[in-house]
Design an enzyme around this catalytic site. Structure first.
Site, mmCIF file in Angstrom:
data_model
loop_
_atom_site.group_PDB
_atom_site.id
_atom_site.type_symbol
_atom_site.label_atom_id
_atom_site.label_comp_id
_atom_site.label_asym_id
_atom_site.label_seq_id
_atom_site.Cartn_x
_atom_site.Cartn_y
_atom_site.Cartn_z
ATOM 1 N N HIS A 165 41.127 34.575 52.429
ATOM 2 C CA HIS A 165 39.666 34.704 52.273
ATOM 3 C C HIS A 165 38.954 33.622 53.100
ATOM 4 O O HIS A 165 37.967 33.901 53.789
ATOM 5 C CB HIS A 165 39.245 34.511 50.810
ATOM 6 C CG HIS A 165 39.727 35.557 49.868
ATOM 7 N ND1 HIS A 165 40.376 35.249 48.699
ATOM 8 C CD2 HIS A 165 39.634 36.908 49.890
ATOM 9 C CE1 HIS A 165 40.662 36.364 48.033
ATOM 10 N NE2 HIS A 165 40.223 37.386 48.750
ATOM 11 N N LYS A 192 37.267 45.106 35.052
ATOM 12 C CA LYS A 192 38.448 44.464 35.667
ATOM 13 C C LYS A 192 38.355 42.957 35.423
ATOM 14 O O LYS A 192 37.639 42.257 36.119
ATOM 15 C CB LYS A 192 38.432 44.774 37.177
ATOM 16 C CG LYS A 192 39.763 44.580 37.863
ATOM 17 C CD LYS A 192 39.688 45.104 39.299
ATOM 18 C CE LYS A 192 40.191 44.083 40.279
ATOM 19 N NZ LYS A 192 39.886 44.424 41.671
ATOM 20 N N ARG A 247 43.632 43.605 55.933
ATOM 21 C CA ARG A 247 44.969 43.033 56.117
ATOM 22 C C ARG A 247 45.920 44.027 56.767
ATOM 23 O O ARG A 247 46.730 43.672 57.591
ATOM 24 C CB ARG A 247 45.555 42.614 54.767
ATOM 25 C CG ARG A 247 44.996 41.322 54.260
ATOM 26 C CD ARG A 247 45.334 41.142 52.826
ATOM 27 N NE ARG A 247 44.836 42.294 52.074
ATOM 28 C CZ ARG A 247 44.802 42.375 50.768
ATOM 29 N NH1 ARG A 247 45.282 41.400 50.048
ATOM 30 N NH2 ARG A 247 44.318 43.432 50.160
ATOM 31 N N SER A 278 45.200 37.558 46.266
ATOM 32 C CA SER A 278 45.032 36.722 45.066
ATOM 33 C C SER A 278 46.163 37.015 44.081
ATOM 34 O O SER A 278 46.639 36.113 43.387
ATOM 35 C CB SER A 278 43.690 37.019 44.402
ATOM 36 O OG SER A 278 42.641 36.700 45.272
HETATM 37 O O1 PNS Z 1 38.140 41.592 46.246
HETATM 38 P P1 PNS Z 1 38.046 43.040 45.848
HETATM 39 O O2 PNS Z 1 38.467 43.242 44.410
HETATM 40 O O3 PNS Z 1 38.796 43.951 46.796
HETATM 41 O O4 PNS Z 1 36.488 43.411 45.978
HETATM 42 C C1 PNS Z 1 36.023 44.705 45.639
HETATM 43 C C2 PNS Z 1 34.483 44.687 45.564
HETATM 44 C C3 PNS Z 1 34.046 43.667 44.520
HETATM 45 C C4 PNS Z 1 33.912 44.331 46.905
HETATM 46 C C5 PNS Z 1 34.028 46.123 45.138
HETATM 47 O O5 PNS Z 1 34.654 46.484 43.945
HETATM 48 C C6 PNS Z 1 32.516 46.231 44.970
HETATM 49 O O6 PNS Z 1 31.804 46.329 45.948
HETATM 50 N N1 PNS Z 1 32.031 46.186 43.711
HETATM 51 C C7 PNS Z 1 30.615 46.234 43.396
HETATM 52 C C8 PNS Z 1 30.208 47.550 42.782
HETATM 53 C C9 PNS Z 1 29.737 48.503 43.858
HETATM 54 O O7 PNS Z 1 28.808 48.257 44.574
HETATM 55 N N2 PNS Z 1 30.411 49.675 43.940
HETATM 56 C C10 PNS Z 1 30.073 50.690 44.935
HETATM 57 C C11 PNS Z 1 30.934 50.608 46.164
HETATM 58 S S1 PNS Z 1 32.202 51.791 46.022
#
Ligand code: PNS
Length: 166
Positions: free
Chosen positions: A17, A41, A89, A127
């Site tokens: 990150h 989550k 990645r 992570s």
């Molecule tokens: O680090 P991660 O878990 O891969 O991040 C995922 C994240 C937090 C970027 C994604 O779940 C997200 O954008 N969540 C916010 C809710 C949202 O806007 N959802 C619509 C997009 S599908």
């Protein structure tokens, strides 16, 4: 001023990150690293703790750390940002990330996503891997920012203690 948002769970922030953060901070005037709170989550760290770990690991003037509970597309509007930064990645990340990019753009047509390929050194890193290794006597200096290694080890210890106590 070009502001970009780097969203994620950051449970906890890894060197992978941090590598994306440093590169994105050079590409944009301002970078907001945003911890997204997901009520379904639960991570090992609370959102507040993740923010604190990120702040400790980052020392760049044009990077701000924030947290948000809700749709990323709305947060971007609120912060007047038109770019989301995502790290890729492997090909396996690609499909889900492109899908999210399209949805975010549908929800907020001013918002686009740019992908930074992960540096080869961190291709294997996540992570989840960091947390797994933190349970063992493994050197974490190539995995986690030095400033947070002890916090992650402690948290995994606490978690194990809680499970053993059951
Ligand atoms: O680090 P991660 O878990 O891969 O991040 C995922 C994240 C937090 C970027 C994604 O779940 C997200 O954008 N969540 C916010 C809710 C949202 O806007 N959802 C619509 C997009 S599908």
């Amino acid at each position: 001023m070009k502001t970009a948002i780097y969203p994620g769970s950051f449970d906890p922030v890894t060197l992978g990150h941090l590598n994306i953060i440093k590169r994105a901070a050079k590409a944009f005037d301002q970078l907001i690293v945003c911890v997204l709170v997901n009520s379904e989550k639960h991570g090992i760290f609370s959102a507040e703790e993740r923010v604190e770990l990120l702040r400790r690991a980052i020392s760049l003037e044009n990077v701000e750390v924030d947290m948000y509970s809700g749709l990323l597309a709305n947060y971007a509007k609120q912060r007047d940002a038109r770019v989301l930064v995502k790290g890729l990645r492997a090909f396996s990340d690609f499909e889900a990330e492109v899908q999210m990019a399209i949805i975010n753009n549908k929800l907020n047509p001013d918002l686009d996503t740019v992908f930074f390929p992960s540096s080869q050194k961190f291709n294997y890193l996540s992570s989840t891997v960091a947390k797994e290794l933190a349970r063992y006597d493994v050197n974490l200096e190539e995995i986690l920012p030095r400033e947070i290694i002890e916090d992650v080890r402690r948290k995994m210890e606490e978690k194990r203690g809680a499970c053993d106590g059951k």
